[in-house]
Design an enzyme around this catalytic site. Sequence first.
Site, short mmCIF file in Angstrom:
data_model
loop_
_atom_site.label_atom_id
_atom_site.label_comp_id
_atom_site.label_asym_id
_atom_site.label_seq_id
_atom_site.Cartn_x
_atom_site.Cartn_y
_atom_site.Cartn_z
N GLU A 98 0.81 -1.32 -0.08
CA GLU A 98 -0.03 0.03 -0.23
C GLU A 98 0.83 1.33 0.08
O GLU A 98 0.54 2.34 -0.66
CB GLU A 98 -1.07 -0.03 1.17
N HIS A 102 -12.46 -7.65 -5.75
CA HIS A 102 -12.35 -6.79 -7.09
C HIS A 102 -13.39 -7.11 -7.90
O HIS A 102 -13.67 -6.33 -9.01
CB HIS A 102 -10.97 -7.20 -7.72
O1 X8Z Z 1 -6.14 -5.86 -3.74
C1 X8Z Z 1 -4.78 -5.86 -3.59
C2 X8Z Z 1 -4.29 -4.67 -2.82
C3 X8Z Z 1 -4.83 -3.60 -3.00
S1 X8Z Z 1 -4.59 -2.84 -4.59
C4 X8Z Z 1 -4.23 -5.13 -1.42
N1 X8Z Z 1 -4.11 -6.93 -4.01
C5 X8Z Z 1 -4.52 -8.05 -4.58
C6 X8Z Z 1 -5.57 -8.76 -3.99
O2 X8Z Z 1 -5.44 -8.79 -2.86
O3 X8Z Z 1 -6.41 -9.52 -4.55
C7 X8Z Z 1 -2.60 -7.22 -3.70
C8 X8Z Z 1 -2.34 -8.48 -4.21
C9 X8Z Z 1 -3.53 -8.75 -5.28
ZN ZN Z 2 -2.51 -2.36 -4.72
#
Ligand code: X8Z
Ligand code: ZN
Length: 643
Positions: A409, A537
């Site tokens: 982060e 996501h």
């Molecule tokens: O979503 C994230 C970060 C915020 S951009 C915590 N990541 C992905 C996830 O958690 O799925 C980082 C690695 C992949």
């Molecule tokens: Zn990130």
Amino acid sequence: MKYHRALLALAVSAGLSGLAACTPADDKSADARPAESADEFIARVNKTQKEMTPEITSAFWLSSTYINADSQRVAAAANERALATTNGFIEQAKLYDVSAQKPETARALTLIKVGASMPAPRDPAKLKELTTIASGMEAAYGAGKWCVDGDCKDIGQITDILADIEGHSYDQLKAAWEGWHTISIPMRKDYQRFVELTNEGAREMGYANTGEVWRAGYDMPAEDFQAEADRLWGQVEPLYEQLHCYVRGKLEDRYGERGQVDGMIPAHLTGNLWQQDWSNLWPLVQPYPDAGSLDISAALKKQRDALLAEMVAEAGGMSKLTAAEQVELERKADREMAVRMTKLAESFYTGLGMPALPESFYTDSMLIQPRDRDVVCHASAWPMNTEGEVRIKMCIKPTEEELTTIYHELGHIYYYLAYKSQPPVFQNGAHDGFHEAIGDTIVLSMTPEYLASIGLVDKPLLSQEAVINAQMRMALSKVAFMPFGLLIDRWRWGVFDGSISPENYNRAWWELKAKYQGVAPVEPRGEEFFDPGAKYHVPGNTPYTRYFLSHVLQFQFYKALCDAAGHEGPLYTCNFANSSEAGKRYWAMMERGASQPWQQTLRELTGGEQMDASAVLEYFQPLQTWLQEQNQGKDCGWMPAGS
Ligand code: X8Z
Ligand code: ZN
């Protein structure tokens, strides 16, 4: 991650629309020419973005840290206004002949037209419907609970169960995994509608669908992008297969026949809800238990408990405290530990010569999970305005995974700070994979030597066995991730282009999981479920290929920074902490933001213009050889469903 939706909501990222049935190039007729010159237009876009950003980010911040109907309404309304403004900008941007502008203006015009994550329909009623659905899905994810007989668990509690494979039975792990996947069942209808609405927005601006808009944001033709990602995956796939084979073997040793499904890894047995990071399998797969401990989580927990003990002693001992006071002290210890972990990460960046974080970062960030309300715990980094007011939002616990997420982060945060002198349209990553790679590059530098220097592990042994241990630790997080990073958008691209229909949402999801990751549920997951929605996501509508690209780029960045730091010897031994030369090079790259095509920015740092996974293979060379030896004679690979 919020920068794609908040900071650049206005001009670049949040939603796109435009002249129906009209491609950017074919509308240059004199009568369509706008009153403003292109330079004046870009100046107005920048000004508007600067003025509107604080209000939008505040609305989103509130809706993510205070989930309720009011905050959702305010966030949806702010988003609606931003998207309507963006749509107007996009329509106007199309009226200019890009080739007739000076380079900076041409670049800005191009950026305004590509790379939106939420293309919004022009029809005001549909726009409102879209932003309402978007806020609702994110809130539903954030507030998601698995309840049994009135006993409810949130994502943090479920994550803890899955992570502790030693402390739970096969069936307990399975129940927790299935439990979390109940939260997305009600999202299915909303998601389907969300797809229709953003596709309409995409079509109005001249794209085939939302997936094509996403693929257009990489300074290369959208139609070449999938092949580019496939090429990179092809480079690392053999390494992944070796890791998969080894880990599956360990699961079979532990769980017998139940340790695999047609050669695939059972979805509830990787220590992670989505099988994207296998670090929690460490106790099971650690190559050489006697070659030095790398148990960072244990060290962090010990520190947190010591903090609490100190506080209790100061208060005169446990017996002097009421139950409520004890809880308060626990919270205080959690918070102090979270600050300590964040400062540890910050010190890596300042050690490279980057600035200290502004005071407001610590006063305004959300570092631990509040007790009195629902929040979106999924970690994110926020630029609250276009001038360097930054925050993170996390539910930090004393674990290795959380510690590395803080480093991740802060990568976003330092990128925001580095490019804040750019005009707002250029305040973005060179591409979104760059944004994700900044902090992870630093994580690669968290070698056993570095971890020892910050007191988290003992001074490491210098044996080949210790090397393999360290490599395995990295591979469980980095290599295991790669197919996951690719497949989420394979699913969404299919959903957006219609090749995956709503009747097949879940089936297609598990087919892709089988094909790329070689993981499978142990019981059928029919269309009564909506398993993609159980990953942040998807309801949060964050494009995901960025993370796959980041996992390639971060090894390229790492190699370049190691060179800058004067590192000699094998790549995997490099720790560029405290190298001002590496820091200077990194910062110079970050300062560019999105002001030029990423290929140029990449060249300035690494000397090359291509994404390339050969640095990944160079890094993991010792492990790959070791895995091949371990797997000799084994029947590696798997039989994906439907093949
Ligand atoms: O979503 C994230 C970060 C915020 S951009 C915590 N990541 C992905 C996830 O958690 O799925 C980082 C690695 C992949
Ligand atoms: Zn990130």
